[in-house]
Design a protein around this motif. Sequence first.
Motif, PDB file in Angstrom:
ATOM      1  N   VAL A   5      10.589  -6.040   0.538  1.00  0.00           N
ATOM      2  CA  VAL A   5      10.347  -6.877   1.705  1.00  0.00           C
ATOM      3  C   VAL A   5      11.317  -8.042   1.684  1.00  0.00           C
ATOM      4  O   VAL A   5      11.303  -8.865   0.758  1.00  0.00           O
ATOM      5  CB  VAL A   5       8.898  -7.396   1.741  1.00  0.00           C
ATOM      6  N   GLU A   6      12.169  -8.103   2.721  1.00  0.00           N
ATOM      7  CA  GLU A   6      13.176  -9.157   2.811  1.00  0.00           C
ATOM      8  C   GLU A   6      12.673 -10.300   3.676  1.00  0.00           C
ATOM      9  O   GLU A   6      11.850 -10.103   4.566  1.00  0.00           O
ATOM     10  CB  GLU A   6      14.470  -8.606   3.416  1.00  0.00           C
ATOM     11  N   SER A   7      13.243 -11.462   3.444  1.00  0.00           N
ATOM     12  CA  SER A   7      12.976 -12.625   4.280  1.00  0.00           C
ATOM     13  C   SER A   7      14.146 -13.592   4.170  1.00  0.00           C
ATOM     14  O   SER A   7      14.967 -13.465   3.253  1.00  0.00           O
ATOM     15  CB  SER A   7      11.679 -13.320   3.856  1.00  0.00           C
ATOM     16  N   SER A  21      15.726 -13.548   0.499  1.00  0.00           N
ATOM     17  CA  SER A  21      14.868 -13.143  -0.604  1.00  0.00           C
ATOM     18  C   SER A  21      14.431 -11.701  -0.391  1.00  0.00           C
ATOM     19  O   SER A  21      14.276 -11.257   0.757  1.00  0.00           O
ATOM     20  CB  SER A  21      13.617 -14.029  -0.680  1.00  0.00           C
ATOM     21  N   CYS A  22      14.218 -10.996  -1.475  1.00  0.00           N
ATOM     22  CA  CYS A  22      13.728  -9.620  -1.407  1.00  0.00           C
ATOM     23  C   CYS A  22      12.733  -9.412  -2.537  1.00  0.00           C
ATOM     24  O   CYS A  22      13.116  -9.459  -3.716  1.00  0.00           O
ATOM     25  CB  CYS A  22      14.874  -8.637  -1.514  1.00  0.00           C
ATOM     26  N   ALA A  23      11.491  -9.205  -2.169  1.00  0.00           N
ATOM     27  CA  ALA A  23      10.435  -8.991  -3.148  1.00  0.00           C
ATOM     28  C   ALA A  23      10.141  -7.502  -3.270  1.00  0.00           C
ATOM     29  O   ALA A  23       9.895  -6.830  -2.255  1.00  0.00           O
ATOM     30  CB  ALA A  23       9.179  -9.746  -2.737  1.00  0.00           C
ATOM     31  N   ALA A  24      10.176  -7.012  -4.487  1.00  0.00           N
ATOM     32  CA  ALA A  24       9.912  -5.602  -4.746  1.00  0.00           C
ATOM     33  C   ALA A  24       8.509  -5.427  -5.305  1.00  0.00           C
ATOM     34  O   ALA A  24       8.056  -6.217  -6.130  1.00  0.00           O
ATOM     35  CB  ALA A  24      10.935  -5.043  -5.731  1.00  0.00           C
ATOM     36  N   SER A  25       7.834  -4.386  -4.853  1.00  0.00           N
ATOM     37  CA  SER A  25       6.511  -4.051  -5.380  1.00  0.00           C
ATOM     38  C   SER A  25       6.469  -2.568  -5.697  1.00  0.00           C
ATOM     39  O   SER A  25       7.316  -1.795  -5.241  1.00  0.00           O
ATOM     40  CB  SER A  25       5.426  -4.406  -4.365  1.00  0.00           C
TER      41      SER A  25
END
Length: 115
Positions: A5-7, A21-25
Amino acid sequence: QVQLVESGGGLVQPGGSLRLSCAASGITSSGYDMGWYRQAPGKQREAVANIGTLRTTNYLDSVKGRFTISIDNAKNTVYLQMNSLKPEDTAVYYCNLVLRRTNYWGQGTQVTVSS
């Protein structure tokens, strides 16, 4: 299932800065590389920056000295600090994660550099 998920995208004037930012799950093991790609209208997607498991970094020549990639492994989050932005940096920026030779992609975030 790995999800990215980028922001942080948006509209900025030439010379300005943005931080993506890029959050990986859904990651169940270590040993992955992360990076950023971009695609401008009518152009092919190109690699902008990546960071490996040993935190080695690589950059597209045109962004060297202006962009900085970093990673917070505890948060599985990669960042792209973009300074001195130029109109030619305008593109959709995609987060990429490579795990066990499989590529995962985010949905993309628009960066527009214009006065």
